[in-house]
Write a protein that holds these residues in place. Structure first.
Motif, PDB file in Angstrom:
ATOM      1  N   ALA A  53     102.446 -43.204  14.640  1.00 29.30           N
ATOM      2  CA  ALA A  53     103.579 -43.131  15.563  1.00 29.30           C
ATOM      3  C   ALA A  53     104.080 -44.519  15.955  1.00 29.30           C
ATOM      4  O   ALA A  53     105.295 -44.777  15.962  1.00 29.30           O
ATOM      5  N   SER A  54     103.154 -45.431  16.281  1.00 28.77           N
ATOM      6  CA  SER A  54     103.584 -46.769  16.698  1.00 28.77           C
ATOM      7  C   SER A  54     104.192 -47.527  15.523  1.00 28.77           C
ATOM      8  O   SER A  54     105.162 -48.273  15.682  1.00 28.77           O
ATOM      9  N   ARG A  55     103.647 -47.326  14.337  1.00 32.88           N
ATOM     10  CA  ARG A  55     104.176 -48.009  13.150  1.00 32.88           C
ATOM     11  C   ARG A  55     105.584 -47.520  12.828  1.00 32.88           C
ATOM     12  O   ARG A  55     106.462 -48.301  12.459  1.00 32.88           O
ATOM     13  N   LEU A  56     105.830 -46.229  12.996  1.00 29.75           N
ATOM     14  CA  LEU A  56     107.165 -45.684  12.753  1.00 29.75           C
ATOM     15  C   LEU A  56     108.177 -46.260  13.734  1.00 29.75           C
ATOM     16  O   LEU A  56     109.306 -46.599  13.371  1.00 29.75           O
ATOM     17  N   ALA A  57     107.761 -46.381  15.004  1.00 27.00           N
ATOM     18  CA  ALA A  57     108.651 -46.952  16.018  1.00 27.00           C
ATOM     19  C   ALA A  57     108.939 -48.417  15.717  1.00 27.00           C
ATOM     20  O   ALA A  57     110.086 -48.887  15.849  1.00 27.00           O
ATOM     21  N   GLU A  58     107.919 -49.154  15.314  1.00 22.60           N
ATOM     22  CA  GLU A  58     108.105 -50.561  14.982  1.00 22.60           C
ATOM     23  C   GLU A  58     109.015 -50.720  13.765  1.00 22.60           C
ATOM     24  O   GLU A  58     109.878 -51.608  13.724  1.00 22.60           O
ATOM     25  N   ALA A  59     108.826 -49.852  12.783  1.00 22.07           N
ATOM     26  CA  ALA A  59     109.639 -49.910  11.568  1.00 22.07           C
ATOM     27  C   ALA A  59     111.107 -49.636  11.880  1.00 22.07           C
ATOM     28  O   ALA A  59     112.013 -50.278  11.321  1.00 22.07           O
ATOM     29  N   LYS A  60     111.351 -48.700  12.767  1.00 16.25           N
ATOM     30  CA  LYS A  60     112.722 -48.380  13.157  1.00 16.25           C
ATOM     31  C   LYS A  60     113.379 -49.570  13.836  1.00 16.25           C
ATOM     32  O   LYS A  60     114.539 -49.915  13.552  1.00 16.25           O
ATOM     33  N   GLU A  61     112.645 -50.223  14.737  1.00 17.17           N
ATOM     34  CA  GLU A  61     113.189 -51.392  15.430  1.00 17.17           C
ATOM     35  C   GLU A  61     113.443 -52.532  14.457  1.00 17.17           C
ATOM     36  O   GLU A  61     114.483 -53.209  14.516  1.00 17.17           O
ATOM     37  N   ALA A  62     112.496 -52.769  13.547  1.00 16.57           N
ATOM     38  CA  ALA A  62     112.639 -53.857  12.584  1.00 16.57           C
ATOM     39  C   ALA A  62     113.869 -53.655  11.705  1.00 16.57           C
ATOM     40  O   ALA A  62     114.643 -54.587  11.459  1.00 16.57           O
ATOM     41  N   ALA A  63     114.064 -52.421  11.236  1.00 13.74           N
ATOM     42  CA  ALA A  63     115.225 -52.122  10.396  1.00 13.74           C
ATOM     43  C   ALA A  63     116.522 -52.341  11.162  1.00 13.74           C
ATOM     44  O   ALA A  63     117.502 -52.861  10.623  1.00 13.74           O
ATOM     45  N   SER A  64     116.526 -51.943  12.426  1.00 10.73           N
ATOM     46  CA  SER A  64     117.712 -52.124  13.257  1.00 10.73           C
ATOM     47  C   SER A  64     118.048 -53.598  13.431  1.00 10.73           C
ATOM     48  O   SER A  64     119.215 -54.002  13.373  1.00 10.73           O
ATOM     49  N   LEU A  65     117.039 -54.424  13.620  1.00 15.86           N
ATOM     50  CA  LEU A  65     117.248 -55.860  13.781  1.00 15.86           C
ATOM     51  C   LEU A  65     117.862 -56.490  12.533  1.00 15.86           C
ATOM     52  O   LEU A  65     118.617 -57.461  12.621  1.00 15.86           O
ATOM     53  N   LEU A  66     117.547 -55.922  11.373  1.00 19.16           N
ATOM     54  CA  LEU A  66     118.067 -56.456  10.113  1.00 19.16           C
ATOM     55  C   LEU A  66     119.420 -55.870   9.735  1.00 19.16           C
ATOM     56  O   LEU A  66     120.053 -56.330   8.783  1.00 19.16           O
ATOM     57  N   GLY A  67     119.860 -54.855  10.466  1.00 24.97           N
ATOM     58  CA  GLY A  67     121.130 -54.219  10.139  1.00 24.97           C
ATOM     59  C   GLY A  67     121.041 -53.202   9.028  1.00 24.97           C
ATOM     60  O   GLY A  67     122.056 -52.853   8.407  1.00 24.97           O
ATOM     61  N   VAL A  68     119.837 -52.704   8.778  1.00 26.44           N
ATOM     62  CA  VAL A  68     119.630 -51.715   7.720  1.00 26.44           C
ATOM     63  C   VAL A  68     120.343 -50.414   8.080  1.00 26.44           C
ATOM     64  O   VAL A  68     120.258 -49.927   9.207  1.00 26.44           O
ATOM     65  N   TYR A  69     121.034 -49.840   7.116  1.00 20.90           N
ATOM     66  CA  TYR A  69     121.833 -48.635   7.344  1.00 20.90           C
ATOM     67  C   TYR A  69     120.946 -47.427   7.635  1.00 20.90           C
ATOM     68  O   TYR A  69     121.219 -46.630   8.531  1.00 20.90           O
TER      69      TYR A  69
END
Length: 238
Positions: A53-69
């Motif tokens: 769960a924490s890894r999924l949340a972190e991955a979502k934030e990281a992608a958002s920071l990079l502008g991933v669609y």
């Protein structure tokens, strides 16, 4: 199913793999208006620190920071990645769903076996996705991406080409720091190679890559086939 046309589809074995290897490149192309998709093959359920769960949340934030669609994941087993027909079909399905122009995967030579396995699976799926009679679960039509490139995670290899990420290194580091469970020691975490100056090591590698090509920071990539220059060696052909 609605067809989504991606410019870049990047695969990783675990969330944070893509950021380590090509976070700056992803941010650069996303900022230029290109549609970038991340696909994690596993949920990293065997990671020494953090939870699914924490890894999924972190991955979502990281992608958002990079502008991933969009960031998507498969449910292949962590430390159970092998060159099986099931894994190849699952990745081929993703390729057909997003119909990317270019695909990225980890370079096969890496200390973590899952990274090498991910590379081999994507290579097979890259080819199979383009075969009209090859069946995938969603029944999308065949798609042949134009290129398959490989990014580095743990290793340092002589690249076939580099991409200047000087203006996006800070954003790359921000995306890595989003994985607090992986790169920082907490009350309930244990020491791993990732918690011992790993982000600094990635930054040093990208700085050295940049120095090789006369830039401040760059990410290096490898390819199985020669690149074709679309411009003259001494300038655009007009």
């Amino acid at each position: 199913m609605e067809t989504v046309k991606a410019d870049i589809l990047a695969f990783g074995a675990h969330a944070d793999d893509i950021e380590i290897g090509m976070g700056g490149t992803a941010a650069k192309y996303a900022a230029a208006g290109k549609k970038v998709i991340f696909c994690d093959l596993t949920k990293a359920e065997l990671s020494s620190n953090g939870t699914v769960a924490s890894r999924l949340a972190e991955a979502k934030e990281a992608a958002s920071l990079l502008g991933v669609y969009e960031r998507v994941g498969l449910d292949l087993p962590d430390r159970g990645l092998f060159l099986t027909e099931e894994a190849i079909r699952a990745v081929a399905e993703m390729i057909r769903r997003y119909r990317p122009t270019v695909i990225f995967a980890p370079y096969e030579k890496d200390r973590h076996p899952d990274h090498g396995a991910c590379s081999r699976i994507v290579q097979e799926a890259f080819f199979s996705a383009g075969i009209r009679k090859y069946q995938t679960p969603g029944h999308e039509g065949a798609h042949k991406a134009s290129r398959l490139y490989f990014y580095m995670i743990n290793g340092f290899h002589h690249p076939d080409f580099c991409i200047d990420i000087s203006n996006f290194m800070d954003r790359k580091k921000q995306s890595l720091r989003a994985y607090e469970s992986q790169f920082e020691i907490g009350a309930h975490s244990v020491a791993t190679p990732l918690t011992n100056g790993y982000i600094e090591a990635v930054e040093a590698r990208d700085r050295l890559m940049g120095k090789e090509v006369g830039r401040t920071f760059a990410e290096g990539f490898l390819t199985n086939v020669p690149l074709v220059l679309e411009q003259d060696l001494i300038g655009d052909l007009e």
